[in-house]
Design a protein around this motif. Structure first.
Motif, PDB file in Angstrom:
ATOM      1  N   MET A 367       0.654  -1.161   0.351  1.00 17.30           N
ATOM      2  CA  MET A 367       0.199  -0.126  -0.082  1.00 17.30           C
ATOM      3  C   MET A 367       1.279   1.053   0.091  1.00 17.30           C
ATOM      4  N   PHE A 368       1.974   1.583   0.493  1.00 14.55           N
ATOM      5  CA  PHE A 368       2.701   2.800   0.986  1.00 14.55           C
ATOM      6  C   PHE A 368       3.441   2.881  -0.799  1.00 14.55           C
ATOM      7  N   TYR A 369       3.697   4.287  -0.657  1.00 17.99           N
ATOM      8  CA  TYR A 369       4.496   5.053  -2.255  1.00 17.99           C
ATOM      9  C   TYR A 369       5.487   4.040  -1.980  1.00 17.99           C
ATOM     10  N   THR A 370       6.420   3.949  -3.268  1.00 20.55           N
ATOM     11  CA  THR A 370       7.566   4.758  -3.926  1.00 20.55           C
ATOM     12  C   THR A 370       8.661   5.379  -3.042  1.00 20.55           C
ATOM     13  N   GLU A 371       9.525   6.486  -3.698  1.00 16.48           N
ATOM     14  CA  GLU A 371      10.348   7.194  -2.934  1.00 16.48           C
ATOM     15  C   GLU A 371       9.276   8.011  -3.293  1.00 16.48           C
ATOM     16  N   HIS A 372       8.839   8.225  -4.672  1.00 20.12           N
ATOM     17  CA  HIS A 372       8.555   9.643  -5.309  1.00 20.12           C
ATOM     18  C   HIS A 372       6.998   9.764  -4.784  1.00 20.12           C
ATOM     19  N   GLY A 373       6.603   9.192  -4.483  1.00 16.07           N
ATOM     20  CA  GLY A 373       5.840   9.439  -3.225  1.00 16.07           C
ATOM     21  C   GLY A 373       4.110   8.621  -4.640  1.00 16.07           C
ATOM     22  N   LEU A 524      -3.496  18.146   2.027  1.00 13.11           N
ATOM     23  CA  LEU A 524      -3.222  17.190   1.595  1.00 13.11           C
ATOM     24  C   LEU A 524      -1.223  17.607   1.273  1.00 13.11           C
ATOM     25  N   ASN A 525      -1.009  18.254   0.576  1.00 14.57           N
ATOM     26  CA  ASN A 525       0.337  18.001   0.581  1.00 14.57           C
ATOM     27  C   ASN A 525       1.311  18.249   1.846  1.00 14.57           C
ATOM     28  N   SER A 535       4.960  16.288  -3.947  1.00 17.44           N
ATOM     29  CA  SER A 535       3.881  16.926  -3.798  1.00 17.44           C
ATOM     30  C   SER A 535       2.855  15.502  -4.651  1.00 17.44           C
ATOM     31  N   VAL A 536       1.682  16.172  -4.594  1.00 17.81           N
ATOM     32  CA  VAL A 536       0.898  15.152  -5.778  1.00 17.81           C
ATOM     33  C   VAL A 536       1.138  15.728  -6.923  1.00 17.81           C
ATOM     34  N   GLU A 537       1.079  16.879  -6.761  1.00 17.29           N
ATOM     35  CA  GLU A 537       1.759  17.265  -8.464  1.00 17.29           C
ATOM     36  C   GLU A 537       2.757  16.981  -9.228  1.00 17.29           C
ATOM     37  N   GLU A 538       3.551  16.744  -7.840  1.00 17.23           N
ATOM     38  CA  GLU A 538       5.314  17.284  -8.685  1.00 17.23           C
ATOM     39  C   GLU A 538       5.425  15.409  -8.926  1.00 17.23           C
ATOM     40  N   ALA A 539       4.944  14.514  -7.902  1.00 19.99           N
ATOM     41  CA  ALA A 539       4.428  12.830  -8.132  1.00 19.99           C
ATOM     42  C   ALA A 539       3.952  12.967  -9.353  1.00 19.99           C
ATOM     43  N   TRP A 540       3.167  13.394  -9.380  1.00 22.68           N
ATOM     44  CA  TRP A 540       2.370  12.287 -11.151  1.00 22.68           C
ATOM     45  C   TRP A 540       3.030  13.291 -12.106  1.00 22.68           C
ATOM     46  N   ASP A 541       3.250  13.960 -11.965  1.00 23.66           N
ATOM     47  CA  ASP A 541       3.904  15.114 -13.154  1.00 23.66           C
ATOM     48  C   ASP A 541       5.126  14.858 -13.739  1.00 23.66           C
ATOM     49  N   ARG A 542       6.118  14.286 -12.841  1.00 27.94           N
ATOM     50  CA  ARG A 542       6.954  14.196 -12.772  1.00 27.94           C
ATOM     51  C   ARG A 542       7.750  12.311 -13.163  1.00 27.94           C
ATOM     52  N   PHE A 543       7.172  11.813 -11.956  1.00 27.74           N
ATOM     53  CA  PHE A 543       7.407  10.119 -12.696  1.00 27.74           C
ATOM     54  C   PHE A 543       6.377   9.115 -12.408  1.00 27.74           C
ATOM     55  N   SER A 544       5.397   9.283 -13.033  1.00 32.07           N
ATOM     56  CA  SER A 544       4.198   8.428 -12.873  1.00 32.07           C
ATOM     57  C   SER A 544       4.264   8.622 -14.331  1.00 32.07           C
ATOM     58  N   GLN A 546       1.132   8.064 -15.558  1.00 32.49           N
ATOM     59  CA  GLN A 546      -0.249   9.056 -16.564  1.00 32.49           C
ATOM     60  C   GLN A 546       0.054  10.175 -15.403  1.00 32.49           C
ATOM     61  N   PRO A 547       0.668  11.126 -16.216  1.00 36.48           N
ATOM     62  CA  PRO A 547       0.409  11.978 -15.481  1.00 36.48           C
ATOM     63  C   PRO A 547      -0.286  13.710 -15.688  1.00 36.48           C
ATOM     64  N   GLY A 548      -0.918  14.346 -14.460  1.00 32.73           N
ATOM     65  CA  GLY A 548      -1.754  14.490 -14.966  1.00 32.73           C
ATOM     66  C   GLY A 548      -3.571  13.964 -14.227  1.00 32.73           C
ATOM     67  N   TYR A 549      -2.571  12.925 -13.799  1.00 35.31           N
ATOM     68  CA  TYR A 549      -3.962  12.086 -13.545  1.00 35.31           C
ATOM     69  C   TYR A 549      -5.058  12.565 -11.765  1.00 35.31           C
ATOM     70  N   TYR A 550      -4.526  13.036 -11.357  1.00 37.19           N
ATOM     71  CA  TYR A 550      -4.997  14.219 -10.519  1.00 37.19           C
ATOM     72  C   TYR A 550      -6.376  15.179 -10.887  1.00 37.19           C
ATOM     73  N   ASN A 551      -6.247  15.198 -11.983  1.00 39.00           N
ATOM     74  CA  ASN A 551      -6.922  16.446 -12.725  1.00 39.00           C
ATOM     75  C   ASN A 551      -8.670  16.089 -12.312  1.00 39.00           C
ATOM     76  N   ASP A 552      -8.334  14.680 -12.539  1.00 35.58           N
ATOM     77  CA  ASP A 552      -9.936  14.479 -12.198  1.00 35.58           C
ATOM     78  C   ASP A 552     -10.245  14.257 -10.917  1.00 35.58           C
ATOM     79  N   LYS A 553     -11.465  14.280 -10.611  1.00 34.60           N
ATOM     80  CA  LYS A 553     -12.165  14.161  -8.887  1.00 34.60           C
ATOM     81  C   LYS A 553     -11.989  12.934  -8.592  1.00 34.60           C
ATOM     82  N   THR A 554     -12.417  12.114  -9.761  1.00 35.98           N
ATOM     83  CA  THR A 554     -12.279  10.088  -9.564  1.00 35.98           C
ATOM     84  C   THR A 554     -10.825  10.068  -9.125  1.00 35.98           C
ATOM     85  N   ASN A 555     -10.010  10.284  -9.640  1.00 39.10           N
ATOM     86  CA  ASN A 555      -8.644   9.789  -9.587  1.00 39.10           C
ATOM     87  C   ASN A 555      -7.779  10.200  -8.509  1.00 39.10           C
TER      88      ASN A 555
END
Length: 642
Positions: A367-373, A524-525, A535-544, A546-555
């Motif tokens: 369940m826990f994240y990677t080092e990048h969150g 949250l951050n 932060s959510v934004e930096e983690a998902w945009d740089r290392f995921s 699916q960049p921008g994944y957090y922009n959707d309410k369900t995600n």
């Protein structure tokens, strides 16, 4: 705060326990009650009696959510562990003799309706005491109104709509009058909030208590009231209770609907407002996310410091700036801590040594994240497919995994909360033993493979999964396994409400109202920053992937839910969250797995084994009312499916 002096009024308790069923709201033995409120000293004992019904969450046997979900697993059969709540995790809940019966008070559940009755008796009689100042009476009234609200809320989370015990019925009430009915859910929520508002608005309820005054320790304060109100309203706005189609048409015997069938978005706005009010108020009183102050006897680098910062947010003994409500009447004592520890040094297990029975599941380790969150299956730099392959620890890993030893890739390059929360084979364990004063050598580590010191050594006292709970063990606690080292358990009050919990409730509420915005992720951050991840934004945009994944309410909802499961892991919160999110039928219908702890070699040890096929049915979202209660009170209706 330290331990509250809960002094039971023995004569009254004897009287009350003569009543087998506690949803009996008619007080008996009025002469005894009058005596209780004759003097300030006896009235104070009654006040502490009202406090005494608080669930004791500082022990794994009495924390409802601790063992009842998917975070912790036990050997079969579990030894030295009550199965009252674990049986719920096993899918064995029933209506004939329910586990965790807080309605009647049995099988691990406290009689909360009796607690509410005692609160009503207190409120009805406190003004009879002549030798008290008015301000002190008003303060006590505010405290008891809070407790009355809390007990109603605890029951509501379990049973949904409940009878509202606004006042005790007169002693001459007819049998028909005491046949109480369940009130609609929204009425229950509004009444609980009304009590909390009345408690907070009382000018004699203090903002804080003096830590040096024994009579003050553990008492309710204004920040606690504000924080609980936020939690109540978030619960009411959540999918289980807000427009749940499963409960459409669920009515009492007079045809009164107990649930509002339509989803109401304004409930989330109300919850968001309450969360922000609580956060602002707590900030004004000096509450903040905890940081590790350091110990003069320890040499600490940034890596170890971050882990200790996360652990001490829970285990700091006194004046923890993050814990809004510290339950000083239920401390994480030798039981909660020793049952969480592996044996790290010494010989065979002794009576006072570590037991290691409280075993996190493989699901929680993942369940826990990677080092990048990021979730381990969303980080493009992390080898998710090869997570069960072996890897040798290099110099950069030596504060997480024993240098030059091998363990699975799952245990490498994870976020600081993983290493602060979970102990694993070949993992570094700071604290709990000796040689902690120099982190450049002699670092303690777990040796969990068969025949090794941390492995199973008998019929009990071992981790069934190959994991241990590091998070709940105070870093200054140590327990001897061979009798040659003096044991010392440093206890701490159980954190009922933390500021990080409140931050995440606010983020959740804002997302449900508006979806993503920088304001939604701001708090949250803050939690993520303290955890040492991006932060959510930096983690998902740089290392995921699916960049921008957090922009959707369900995600973003999924991100917030996982953040709560990580930040509040092993505190008994996930159990309640999965239910109010209406996700328990997904998460608790999965196999429970651990490592093959019977094996000696790393290749064989690190094979996941099935421990249990967990199952959860839709009816289990609400507790069953005991059948005996249904027979006594013909106006009650049973929860759906039971």
């Amino acid at each position: 705060m330290k331990k509250i002096n809960i002094i039971l009024l023995i004569t009254l308790i004897g009287t009350f326990m003569s009543c087998k069923k506690f949803l009996d709201v008619v007080p008996d033995n009025v002469a005894t009650i009058d005596y209780a409120f004759n003097l300030r000293s006896s009235a104070e004992k009654y006040l502490f009696t009202c406090y005494s019904y608080m669930p004791a969450n500082g022990h794994f046997n009495t924390n409802t959510g601790f063992s009842a979900a998917d975070e912790i697993w036990y050997p079969n059969p579990p030894m030295d562990v009550s199965t009252n709540f674990y049986s719920i995790a096993l899918g064995l809940q029933n209506s004939d003799n329910p586990f965790g019966n807080y309605w009647s008070g049995s099988r691990g559940g406290k009689p909360l309706f009796r607690g509410i009755r005692d609160c009503n008796i207190f409120l009805d009689n406190i003004n009879k005491v002549e030798e008290m100042n008015t301000w002190e009476k008003e303060r006590w009234i505010a405290e008891v109104k809070f407790l009355k609200a809390y007990y109603h809320f605890y029951l509501l989370r379990m049973y949904g709509p409940i009878p509202l015990m606004k006042e005790n019925l007169p002693i001459a009430s007819s049998p028909e009058q005491v046949q109480v009915r369940r009130a609609p859910l929204d009425s229950c929520v509004n009444y609980i909030v009304q009590l909390l508002d009345e408690s907070f608005d009382n000018p004699n309820l203090p903002e804080s208590v003096a830590s040096t005054e024994v009579s003050e320790l553990g008492r309710i304060t204004k920040p606690i009231v504000k924080a609980l109100k936020a939690k109540v309203l978030v619960t009411a706005a959540s999918p289980l209770f807000n427009g749940n189609p499963e409960y459409a048409g669920f009515s009492d015997k007079q045809g009164v609907p107990l649930f509002t069938p339509a989803y109401d978005a304004t409930k989330w706005q109300r919850a968001a407002d309450a969360c922000k009010e609580a956060i602002d108020y707590c900030h004004a009183q000096g509450y903040r996310l905890s940081t590790f102050p350091g110990l003069a006897t320890y040499v600490i680098n940034d890596t170890i410091r971050k882990q200790l910062e996360i652990r001490t947010a829970i285990t700091q003994r006194e004046a923890n700036p993050e814990v809004i409500w510290a339950n000083t009447n239920s401390r994480a004592d030798v039981n909660m801590q020793r049952w969480s520890m592996p044996i790290i040094a010494g010989g065979a297990t002794s009576g006072s040594g570590p037991k290691g029975i409280l075993a996190p599941t493989l699901k929680m380790a993942e369940m826990f994240y990677t080092e990048h969150g990021l979730p381990i299956n969303s980080d493009k730099t992390w080898d998710y497919a090869g997570r069960y392959e072996l890897k040798v620890a290099a110099d950069k890993d030596r504060f997480y995994v024993k240098l030059d030893s091998n363990t699975v890739k799952l245990h490498f390059d994870r976020e600081p909360r993983f290493y602060a929360s979970i102990g694993f084979d070949r993992g570094i364990w700071f604290g709990n033993w000796v040689n902690n004063n120099d982190i450049t050598k002699n670092l303690n580590f777990v040796q969990a493979r068969a025949s090794e010191i941390s492995a199973r050594q008998g019929i009990s006292n071992f981790s069934i999964t190959g994991y241990w709970i590091k998070k709940l063990v105070n870093i200054e606690t140590f327990c001897a396994a061979d009798g040659n080292i003096t044991s010392n358990t440093v206890t701490y009050p159980w954190p009922e409400l933390r500021l990080s919990d409140l931050y995440l409730l606010y983020a959740e509420s804002l997302n449900e109202v508006n979806g993503y915005s920088p304001a939604t992720t701001a708090y949250l951050n803050l939690v993520r920053e303290r955890a040492g991840v991006l932060s959510v934004e930096e983690a998902w945009d740089r290392f995921s992937t699916q960049p921008g994944y957090y922009n959707d309410k369900t995600n973003l909802r999924k991100i917030i839910h996982q953040e709560r499961s990580i930040e509040l892991a092993f505190e008994g919160q996930r159990f309640w969250d999965l239910r109010r999110w209406k996700e328990a039928h997904k998460d608790l219908n999965q196999p429970v797995k651990g490592w093959d702890i019977t094996q000696k070699s790393a290749n064989s040890f690190y094979r996941s084994v099935l421990l249990y096929n967990q199952y959860f049915t839709m009816k289990e979202y609400l507790w069953p009312i005991e059948l005996g209660e249904m027979q006594i009170n013909k106006n009650l209706v049973q929860n759906p499916g039971w």
